[in-house]
Design a protein around this motif. Structure first.
Motif, PDB file in Angstrom:
ATOM      1  N   VAL A 319       0.819  -1.211   0.000  1.00  0.00           N
ATOM      2  CA  VAL A 319       0.000   0.000   0.000  1.00  0.00           C
ATOM      3  C   VAL A 319       0.854   1.263   0.000  1.00  0.00           C
ATOM      4  CG1 VAL A 319      -1.423   1.395   1.564  1.00  0.00           C
ATOM      5  CG2 VAL A 319      -2.187  -0.862   0.879  1.00  0.00           C
ATOM      6  N   ALA A 320       1.938   1.260   0.758  1.00  0.00           N
ATOM      7  CA  ALA A 320       2.789   2.454   0.829  1.00  0.00           C
ATOM      8  C   ALA A 320       3.325   2.836  -0.543  1.00  0.00           C
ATOM      9  CB  ALA A 320       3.946   2.216   1.799  1.00  0.00           C
ATOM     10  N   ARG A 321       3.742   1.833  -1.332  1.00  0.00           N
ATOM     11  CA  ARG A 321       4.277   2.103  -2.673  1.00  0.00           C
ATOM     12  C   ARG A 321       3.171   2.571  -3.611  1.00  0.00           C
ATOM     13  NH1 ARG A 321       9.367  -0.244  -3.305  1.00  0.00           N
ATOM     14  NH2 ARG A 321       9.976  -1.630  -1.597  1.00  0.00           N
ATOM     15  N   ILE A 322       1.975   2.040  -3.450  1.00  0.00           N
ATOM     16  CA  ILE A 322       0.872   2.381  -4.351  1.00  0.00           C
ATOM     17  C   ILE A 322       0.347   3.792  -4.073  1.00  0.00           C
ATOM     18  CG2 ILE A 322      -1.442   1.739  -5.122  1.00  0.00           C
ATOM     19  CD1 ILE A 322      -0.682  -1.163  -4.182  1.00  0.00           C
ATOM     20  N   ILE A 323       0.063   4.075  -2.819  1.00  0.00           N
ATOM     21  CA  ILE A 323      -0.535   5.359  -2.467  1.00  0.00           C
ATOM     22  C   ILE A 323       0.437   6.518  -2.609  1.00  0.00           C
ATOM     23  CG2 ILE A 323      -1.444   6.707  -0.535  1.00  0.00           C
ATOM     24  CD1 ILE A 323      -3.001   4.336   0.380  1.00  0.00           C
ATOM     25  N   GLY A 324       1.688   6.295  -2.201  1.00  0.00           N
ATOM     26  CA  GLY A 324       2.648   7.394  -2.228  1.00  0.00           C
ATOM     27  C   GLY A 324       2.158   8.534  -1.340  1.00  0.00           C
ATOM     28  N   ASN A 325       2.116   9.759  -1.918  1.00  0.00           N
ATOM     29  CA  ASN A 325       1.666  10.928  -1.150  1.00  0.00           C
ATOM     30  C   ASN A 325       0.236  11.334  -1.509  1.00  0.00           C
ATOM     31  OD1 ASN A 325       2.044  11.956  -3.702  1.00  0.00           O
ATOM     32  ND2 ASN A 325       3.122  13.802  -3.036  1.00  0.00           N
ATOM     33  N   THR A 326      -0.562  10.343  -1.953  1.00  0.00           N
ATOM     34  CA  THR A 326      -1.918  10.674  -2.413  1.00  0.00           C
ATOM     35  C   THR A 326      -3.006  10.163  -1.474  1.00  0.00           C
ATOM     36  OG1 THR A 326      -2.263   8.658  -3.731  1.00  0.00           O
ATOM     37  CG2 THR A 326      -1.055  10.464  -4.778  1.00  0.00           C
ATOM     38  N   GLY A 327      -2.649   9.796  -0.272  1.00  0.00           N
ATOM     39  CA  GLY A 327      -3.634   9.285   0.675  1.00  0.00           C
ATOM     40  C   GLY A 327      -2.987   9.159   2.032  1.00  0.00           C
ATOM     41  N   GLN A 328      -3.492   8.241   2.848  1.00  0.00           N
ATOM     42  CA  GLN A 328      -2.955   8.079   4.199  1.00  0.00           C
ATOM     43  C   GLN A 328      -2.933   6.609   4.579  1.00  0.00           C
ATOM     44  OE1 GLN A 328      -4.727  10.669   7.088  1.00  0.00           O
ATOM     45  NE2 GLN A 328      -3.731   9.684   8.843  1.00  0.00           N
ATOM     46  N   ARG A 329      -1.826   6.198   5.181  1.00  0.00           N
ATOM     47  CA  ARG A 329      -1.668   4.836   5.687  1.00  0.00           C
ATOM     48  C   ARG A 329      -1.779   4.849   7.205  1.00  0.00           C
ATOM     49  NH1 ARG A 329       3.412   3.598   5.236  1.00  0.00           N
ATOM     50  NH2 ARG A 329       4.080   5.655   4.516  1.00  0.00           N
ATOM     51  N   LEU A 330      -2.408   3.823   7.753  1.00  0.00           N
ATOM     52  CA  LEU A 330      -2.584   3.711   9.193  1.00  0.00           C
ATOM     53  C   LEU A 330      -1.888   2.450   9.693  1.00  0.00           C
ATOM     54  CD1 LEU A 330      -6.405   4.543   9.391  1.00  0.00           C
ATOM     55  CD2 LEU A 330      -4.488   6.122   9.669  1.00  0.00           C
ATOM     56  N   PRO A 331      -1.073   2.545  10.737  1.00  0.00           N
ATOM     57  CA  PRO A 331      -0.418   1.343  11.291  1.00  0.00           C
ATOM     58  C   PRO A 331      -1.474   0.327  11.736  1.00  0.00           C
ATOM     59  CG  PRO A 331       0.496   3.355  12.235  1.00  0.00           C
ATOM     60  CD  PRO A 331      -0.729   3.765  11.487  1.00  0.00           C
ATOM     61  N   ILE A 332      -1.312  -0.909  11.315  1.00  0.00           N
ATOM     62  CA  ILE A 332      -2.329  -1.929  11.606  1.00  0.00           C
ATOM     63  C   ILE A 332      -2.569  -2.066  13.099  1.00  0.00           C
ATOM     64  CG2 ILE A 332      -2.868  -4.387  11.420  1.00  0.00           C
ATOM     65  CD1 ILE A 332      -1.289  -4.417   8.808  1.00  0.00           C
ATOM     66  N   GLN A 333      -1.481  -2.127  13.869  1.00  0.00           N
ATOM     67  CA  GLN A 333      -1.628  -2.383  15.305  1.00  0.00           C
ATOM     68  C   GLN A 333      -2.268  -1.214  16.049  1.00  0.00           C
ATOM     69  OE1 GLN A 333       1.135  -2.108  13.599  1.00  0.00           O
ATOM     70  NE2 GLN A 333       2.597  -0.695  14.575  1.00  0.00           N
ATOM     71  N   ASP A 334      -2.239  -0.011  15.457  1.00  0.00           N
ATOM     72  CA  ASP A 334      -2.787   1.176  16.139  1.00  0.00           C
ATOM     73  C   ASP A 334      -4.132   1.623  15.576  1.00  0.00           C
ATOM     74  OD1 ASP A 334      -0.487   1.256  17.702  1.00  0.00           O
ATOM     75  OD2 ASP A 334       0.572   2.554  16.285  1.00  0.00           O
ATOM     76  N   THR A 335      -4.657   0.904  14.581  1.00  0.00           N
ATOM     77  CA  THR A 335      -5.892   1.346  13.931  1.00  0.00           C
ATOM     78  C   THR A 335      -7.101   0.795  14.668  1.00  0.00           C
ATOM     79  OG1 THR A 335      -4.718   1.401  11.811  1.00  0.00           O
ATOM     80  CG2 THR A 335      -7.107   1.528  11.740  1.00  0.00           C
ATOM     81  N   THR A 336      -7.538   1.544  15.653  1.00  0.00           N
ATOM     82  CA  THR A 336      -8.760   1.232  16.390  1.00  0.00           C
ATOM     83  C   THR A 336      -9.926   1.926  15.687  1.00  0.00           C
ATOM     84  OG1 THR A 336      -8.498   3.171  17.788  1.00  0.00           O
ATOM     85  CG2 THR A 336      -7.469   1.116  18.549  1.00  0.00           C
ATOM     86  N   PRO A 337     -11.159   1.544  16.001  1.00  0.00           N
ATOM     87  CA  PRO A 337     -12.297   2.253  15.410  1.00  0.00           C
ATOM     88  C   PRO A 337     -12.265   3.757  15.665  1.00  0.00           C
ATOM     89  CG  PRO A 337     -13.031   0.202  16.391  1.00  0.00           C
ATOM     90  CD  PRO A 337     -11.591   0.357  16.769  1.00  0.00           C
ATOM     91  N   SER A 338     -11.878   4.159  16.868  1.00  0.00           N
ATOM     92  CA  SER A 338     -11.833   5.593  17.164  1.00  0.00           C
ATOM     93  C   SER A 338     -10.738   6.285  16.360  1.00  0.00           C
ATOM     94  CB  SER A 338     -11.613   5.820  18.663  1.00  0.00           C
ATOM     95  OG  SER A 338     -10.415   5.206  19.099  1.00  0.00           O
ATOM     96  N   ALA A 339      -9.597   5.617  16.148  1.00  0.00           N
ATOM     97  CA  ALA A 339      -8.524   6.204  15.351  1.00  0.00           C
ATOM     98  C   ALA A 339      -8.948   6.369  13.903  1.00  0.00           C
ATOM     99  CB  ALA A 339      -7.271   5.344  15.443  1.00  0.00           C
ATOM    100  N   LEU A 340      -9.651   5.372  13.360  1.00  0.00           N
ATOM    101  CA  LEU A 340     -10.121   5.465  11.980  1.00  0.00           C
ATOM    102  C   LEU A 340     -11.187   6.550  11.847  1.00  0.00           C
ATOM    103  CD1 LEU A 340     -10.216   4.526   9.072  1.00  0.00           C
ATOM    104  CD2 LEU A 340     -11.753   2.672   9.764  1.00  0.00           C
ATOM    105  N   ALA A 341     -12.114   6.607  12.794  1.00  0.00           N
ATOM    106  CA  ALA A 341     -13.156   7.631  12.750  1.00  0.00           C
ATOM    107  C   ALA A 341     -12.551   9.024  12.824  1.00  0.00           C
ATOM    108  CB  ALA A 341     -14.148   7.415  13.894  1.00  0.00           C
ATOM    109  N   PHE A 342     -11.532   9.198  13.666  1.00  0.00           N
ATOM    110  CA  PHE A 342     -10.871  10.503  13.782  1.00  0.00           C
ATOM    111  C   PHE A 342     -10.159  10.866  12.483  1.00  0.00           C
ATOM    112  CE2 PHE A 342      -7.245  13.207  14.931  1.00  0.00           C
ATOM    113  CZ  PHE A 342      -7.924  14.268  15.526  1.00  0.00           C
ATOM    114  N   THR A 343      -9.541   9.881  11.827  1.00  0.00           N
ATOM    115  CA  THR A 343      -8.879  10.134  10.543  1.00  0.00           C
ATOM    116  C   THR A 343      -9.893  10.560   9.491  1.00  0.00           C
ATOM    117  OG1 THR A 343      -7.173   8.498  11.075  1.00  0.00           O
ATOM    118  CG2 THR A 343      -7.398   9.126   8.755  1.00  0.00           C
ATOM    119  N   TRP A 344     -11.016   9.865   9.435  1.00  0.00           N
ATOM    120  CA  TRP A 344     -12.088  10.276   8.515  1.00  0.00           C
ATOM    121  C   TRP A 344     -12.505  11.723   8.788  1.00  0.00           C
ATOM    122  CZ3 TRP A 344     -15.540   5.314   9.279  1.00  0.00           C
ATOM    123  CH2 TRP A 344     -15.067   4.287   8.428  1.00  0.00           C
ATOM    124  N   LEU A 345     -12.663  12.056  10.061  1.00  0.00           N
ATOM    125  CA  LEU A 345     -13.093  13.403  10.440  1.00  0.00           C
ATOM    126  C   LEU A 345     -12.083  14.447   9.974  1.00  0.00           C
ATOM    127  CD1 LEU A 345     -15.280  15.004  11.935  1.00  0.00           C
ATOM    128  CD2 LEU A 345     -13.956  14.689  14.045  1.00  0.00           C
TER     129      LEU A 345
END
Length: 400
Positions: A319-345
């Motif tokens: 994913v890191a190679r594909i997205i480059g600087n055109t999106g956002q990557r989230l660490p798997i171990q730290d991606t809780t529902p609240s972390a994802l919701a905050f990123t969406w926000l």
């Protein structure tokens, strides 16, 4: 009259041609066949299994497809003899294997022919845990590892796949990375489809829409996505969510249980398996992939990017190679529902103009690096290189 340049005959040997295999090798082969330069190359497809969905679609491009019905017993002597006899008739210049059984069959047949042809293997399958493969597939994987110095190259579609197979004994010296390619005319920004899909689903034109298109499987982590959706709706009740894929319906009891905790269920659209994915992608403002592991090449991310949709994804596979600087990557171990919701926000609050600028960069990235003509040329350049090497080897030495 000038002699016509001889075309390079590439015989592709693939395990099966249905589109249900999750690694997408059959579809990638189809796209490669559809875009091959027929002035330079003459492709032929040998399917170890029977007739399948893609067989006639490939034939429609004027390419011969042979269905051999030998998938489940490829190492039997009479089966290899059957394949060898056909190859003698076809007289290929190059053998290209696809998928584990196809790779092994290509090498065993070539061995019986005195290793006469250059062979390439192609592996699209992620190998997170070999013990979870079926007994037969595991045996083929392990046998192929012992013969992995025989092909000229082993083509992987991700760096992660290469690393996983190198770990279990596949020759690292044979590694060649060629990613999946995408039709950037089919997957492209389209304002009409955006409006049309929203209208049909009853989504207001000014609503913010987030999507996930993946078949139902624990590895895809729909639970994370829907719990984050519940949290986001508490702060942004106008947001809508579109999910599509096999078993992504309210009839799925596990999804139905997750939906019970979402107050505005009418804002979550479960569409099941769909054929109009380019249209659906254009209806989104953000695409999100929530996989925890086991991803091969995340096609949906590249397809969304090609449509100008910024992507937020867990940091799986390449994913890191594909997205480059055109999106956002989230660490798997730290991606809780609240972390994802905050990123969406954060992405909602960043504003439409900024998201469109990011989406425009995403389109350019896919067009430049992952379009199917670009990827096809990488395959063709490798084929041409092998033919040139064979010709140099066969060329008699000049003496004075």
């Amino acid at each position: 009259m000038a002699n016509k340049t001889k075309k390079t005959r590439v015989v592709h040997i693939i395990t099966r041609l249905n589109t249900e295999n999750t690694d997408g090798a059959a579809m990638m082969l189809y796209k490669l066949m559809a875009h091959t330069d027929r002035n330079r190359f003459e492709p032929i497809v040998l399917c170890l299994d029977g007739e399948a969905e893609l067989s006639n679609r490939i034939r429609a491009h004027g390419i011969n497809v042979y269905s051999l019905d030998m998938h489940h017993n490829i190492t039997a002597g009479w089966q290899i003899f059957k394949l060898t006899r056909l190859l003698r008739t076809l007289q290929p210049d190059i053998l290209q294997g696809w998928m584990y059984h196809g790779n092994l069959a290509a090498s065993l047949a070539n061995l019986s022919l005195g290793n006469h042809y250059p062979v390439l293997w192609n592996i699209h399958h992620p190998l997170h845990d070999i013990s979870k493969e079926s007994r037969t597939t595991r045996w083929v994987i392990e046998l192929a590892a012992k013969r992995s110095t025989s092909p000229a190259h082993i083509i992987y579609n991700t760096y992660l796949n290469a690393d996983q197979h190198n770990t279990i004994g596949y020759s690292k010296q044979r590694n060649l990375i060629i990613p999946n390619g995408f039709d950037t005319q089919l997957f492209a920004p389209n304002a009409y489809h955006r409006d049309n899909v929203r209208q049909r689903l009853g989504i207001p034109n000014d609503a913010f829409v987030i999507g996930l298109f993946a078949h139902y499987h624990p590895v895809k982590n729909h639970a994370l996505f829907l719990e984050a959706a519940r949290l986001l709706l508490q702060h942004k009740p106008q947001v809508h969510f579109i999910l599509a894929g096999r078993e992504i319906t309210s009839l799925n009891p596990k999804l139905r249980y997750l939906l019970e905790h979402i107050p505005k269920q009418q804002h979550v659209h479960l569409l099941g398996e769909r054929k109009d994915i380019p249209n659906l992608l254009n209806a989104l403002d953000l695409y999100t992939l929530t996989s925890t592991y086991g991803e091969g090449f995340p096609n949906s991310v590249a397809e969304a990017m090609a449509c100008g949709i910024p992507c937020i994804s867990t940091d799986v596979s390449d994913v890191a190679r594909i997205i480059g600087n055109t999106g956002q990557r989230l660490p798997i171990q730290d991606t809780t529902p609240s972390a994802l919701a905050f990123t969406w926000l954060e992405w909602i609050n960043a504003g439409e103009a900024w998201r469109k600028e990011v989406g425009s960069r995403a389109v350019q990235r896919i067009q430049q690096l992952y379009s199917i003509p670009t990827i096809t040329e990488q395959y063709q350049n490798r084929y041409q290189s092998l033919v040139d090497q064979e010709q140099m080897t066969a060329m008699p030495l000049l003496t004075t």
